[in-house]
Design a protein around this motif. Structure first.
Motif, PDB file in Angstrom:
ATOM      1  N   LEU A  26       0.836  -1.201   0.000  1.00 58.63           N
ATOM      2  CA  LEU A  26       0.000   0.000   0.000  1.00 58.63           C
ATOM      3  C   LEU A  26       0.868   1.246   0.000  1.00 58.63           C
ATOM      4  CD1 LEU A  26      -2.827   1.307   0.222  1.00 58.63           C
ATOM      5  CD2 LEU A  26      -2.587   1.122   2.721  1.00 58.63           C
ATOM      6  N   ASN A  27       1.916   1.252   0.824  1.00 55.13           N
ATOM      7  CA  ASN A  27       2.881   2.348   0.837  1.00 55.13           C
ATOM      8  C   ASN A  27       4.252   1.751   1.098  1.00 55.13           C
ATOM      9  OD1 ASN A  27       3.205   5.332   0.686  1.00 55.13           O
ATOM     10  ND2 ASN A  27       4.143   5.022   2.694  1.00 55.13           N
ATOM     11  N   GLY A  28       5.225   2.128   0.296  1.00 54.31           N
ATOM     12  CA  GLY A  28       6.504   1.434   0.307  1.00 54.31           C
ATOM     13  C   GLY A  28       7.581   2.036   1.174  1.00 54.31           C
ATOM     14  N   ASN A  29       7.231   2.769   2.217  1.00 54.98           N
ATOM     15  CA  ASN A  29       8.238   3.346   3.095  1.00 54.98           C
ATOM     16  C   ASN A  29       8.677   2.309   4.133  1.00 54.98           C
ATOM     17  OD1 ASN A  29       9.869   5.082   4.591  1.00 54.98           O
ATOM     18  ND2 ASN A  29       8.507   6.817   4.266  1.00 54.98           N
ATOM     19  N   GLY A  30       9.160   1.188   3.608  1.00 57.05           N
ATOM     20  CA  GLY A  30       9.585   0.078   4.444  1.00 57.05           C
ATOM     21  C   GLY A  30      10.353  -0.903   3.582  1.00 57.05           C
ATOM     22  N   ASP A  31      10.632  -2.077   4.130  1.00 54.47           N
ATOM     23  CA  ASP A  31      11.414  -3.050   3.379  1.00 54.47           C
ATOM     24  C   ASP A  31      10.906  -4.452   3.681  1.00 54.47           C
ATOM     25  OD1 ASP A  31      13.316  -3.937   1.639  1.00 54.47           O
ATOM     26  OD2 ASP A  31      15.025  -3.620   2.964  1.00 54.47           O
ATOM     27  N   THR A  72      13.481  -2.856  11.787  1.00 57.11           N
ATOM     28  CA  THR A  72      14.039  -2.414  10.511  1.00 57.11           C
ATOM     29  C   THR A  72      15.494  -2.819  10.311  1.00 57.11           C
ATOM     30  OG1 THR A  72      12.555  -0.507  10.621  1.00 57.11           O
ATOM     31  CG2 THR A  72      14.381  -0.365   9.064  1.00 57.11           C
ATOM     32  N   HIS A  73      16.311  -2.696  11.341  1.00 55.42           N
ATOM     33  CA  HIS A  73      17.737  -2.956  11.187  1.00 55.42           C
ATOM     34  C   HIS A  73      18.111  -4.413  11.397  1.00 55.42           C
ATOM     35  CE1 HIS A  73      19.059   1.509  11.902  1.00 55.42           C
ATOM     36  NE2 HIS A  73      18.300   1.339  10.829  1.00 55.42           N
ATOM     37  N   SER A  74      17.147  -5.279  11.633  1.00 57.03           N
ATOM     38  CA  SER A  74      17.439  -6.691  11.859  1.00 57.03           C
ATOM     39  C   SER A  74      16.949  -7.589  10.726  1.00 57.03           C
ATOM     40  CB  SER A  74      16.823  -7.149  13.191  1.00 57.03           C
ATOM     41  OG  SER A  74      17.412  -6.460  14.279  1.00 57.03           O
ATOM     42  N   VAL A  75      16.480  -6.990   9.646  1.00 60.15           N
ATOM     43  CA  VAL A  75      15.970  -7.782   8.524  1.00 60.15           C
ATOM     44  C   VAL A  75      17.040  -8.742   8.003  1.00 60.15           C
ATOM     45  CG1 VAL A  75      15.181  -7.660   6.130  1.00 60.15           C
ATOM     46  CG2 VAL A  75      14.221  -6.117   7.833  1.00 60.15           C
ATOM     47  N   GLY A  76      18.269  -8.240   7.845  1.00 60.94           N
ATOM     48  CA  GLY A  76      19.329  -9.055   7.270  1.00 60.94           C
ATOM     49  C   GLY A  76      19.676 -10.273   8.103  1.00 60.94           C
ATOM     50  N   VAL A  77      19.879 -10.077   9.406  1.00 60.06           N
ATOM     51  CA  VAL A  77      20.273 -11.195  10.257  1.00 60.06           C
ATOM     52  C   VAL A  77      19.150 -12.219  10.366  1.00 60.06           C
ATOM     53  CG1 VAL A  77      19.537 -10.148  12.456  1.00 60.06           C
ATOM     54  CG2 VAL A  77      21.397 -11.814  12.432  1.00 60.06           C
TER      55      VAL A  77
END
Length: 375
Positions: free
Chosen positions: A69-74, A96-101
């Protein structure tokens, strides 16, 4: 205790026995919650895992669709969903900062589980920002926490509020987090179940609506966490939603179902902030025998599938919108006050909510459960 336990009914549908995403057979949910104070930082974060199928059966893909709906995220894994219409791993929520791990931990877990028999996997990891309450730059979520959340994944009642990935989240300037709900269709409509699990971390106070009532208008006197110095601005954040159903849907129908999460979000007062990432995934466990698309072992050239007729899909859309609406309110209702990073975030709470509802015209005498809570 959920929002309906105080007599607030959302929509006209009937929830499943757990009123959660786990009412869809085979779906399991696990959390790992991190709450700790270290020196000058506060850790208020975690990870939540949604498993579409139990045990080894979860390596059998599900048809899936997604909607932004709105892409201000990942998010990870969404391009493969759009291309293939398949989900073959758990879904994870975190900060937000833990997506990779979290993504890397899921890859490692999948490799261990299948013994290297698959070429690759593309896990789906969704995030919302918890940096108001949590030391997000510290990246405190580890692979161990991901594996612990997976190990704790179960069917049955789902813990809500300030747990798992939702630990440090804020919703409509109250304490937010994880919420879930479900709807079970009548037999004449197919008898299927739709469940939703949200991580709610969005919204302005004045926009909040409960069962259509503008309670945000009379809750502005409650201190906002964003009044604290350098604590962000009202409306910032995101919401991620997973919808599950046992209705046999094809990928494009799953995408249609995912879009209806927007309606549930709008009913509570969200979906209009640029500073919010609103990302939704929907999967169906209604077809079995779908081969994994890893190209490691050639399968049969044809497969037999079932699909809901367009004449019967509208009730599923209604169920999805209602389940998302109630799941968001359950996230708000289940959360407690929290302090972190020098910021205090108030919970909505039953007493405060009932008072606000009465102020905007909701009648307690029409809802006996409200009397029991108030008393």
């Amino acid at each position: 205790m959920g929002i309906r336990d105080i007599g607030v009914r959302i929509g006209h549908g009937t929830p499943g026995p757990f009123n959660g995403i786990t009412d869809v057979q085979g779906v399991r949910v696990g959390h790992r919650t991190l709450v700790e104070n270290r020196a000058e930082v506060s850790i208020r974060t975690g990870v939540t895992i949604i498993e579409p199928r139990p045990g080894i059966a979860r390596f059998e893909p599900c048809f899936t669709g997604c909607h932004v709906l709105n892409g201000n995220g990942d998010a990870t894994g969404l391009e493969w969903i759009r291309e293939s219409g398949l989900l073959s791993t758990p879904i994870a929520y975190t900060n937000t900062h833990s997506v990779g791990v979290v993504r890397d931990a899921l890859v490692a877990a999948e490799r261990t589980s299948v013994g290297g028999s698959q070429y690759w996997c593309m896990p789906v990891v969704l995030e919302t920002f918890d940096g108001v309450l949590n030391d997000i730059w510290g990246q405190h979520v580890t692979a161990v926490h991901v594996h612990e959340a997976q190990a704790q994944a179960t069917s049955g009642p789902v813990a809500e509020g300030s747990v798992g990935g939702g630990t440090g989240m804020i919703c409509h300037e109250f304490k937010g987090g994880i919420g879930t709900s479900s709807r079970r269709l009548e037999p004449r409509e197919g008898g299927w179940t739709v469940g939703a699990l949200v991580q709610a971390n969005y919204g302005r106070r004045e926009a909040l609506r409960v069962a259509g009532y503008p309670v945000g208008d009379v809750l502005r006197e409650v201190p906002s966490p964003f009044e604290a110095r350098q604590a962000g601005v009202p409306g910032m954040g995101s919401i991620v939603v997973t919808l599950a159903t046992d209705a046999p849907l094809l990928p494009h129908q799953c995408e249609q179902l995912a879009r209806r999460a927007s309606i549930g979000l709008a009913r509570v007062g969200g979906g209009t902030e640029y500073a919010s990432g609103d990302i939704f995934v929907a999967f169906s466990v209604g077809n079995r025998g779908i081969p994994p698309a890893d190209y490691s072992t050639p399968g049969e050239p044809l497969m037999s599938l079932r699909a809901v007729s367009g004449d019967f899909i509208s009730p599923l859309f209604v169920a999805a919108a209602e389940a998302v609406e109630e799941a968001i309110l359950n996230a708000l209702f289940a959360a407690d006050d929290m302090e972190g990073q020098g910021v205090h975030v108030h919970a909505l709470g039953a007493t405060r909510l009932l008072k606000a509802l009465e102020q905007v015209g909701w009648r307690r005498d029409a809802h006996p459960a409200a009397h029991r809570v108030a008393d």
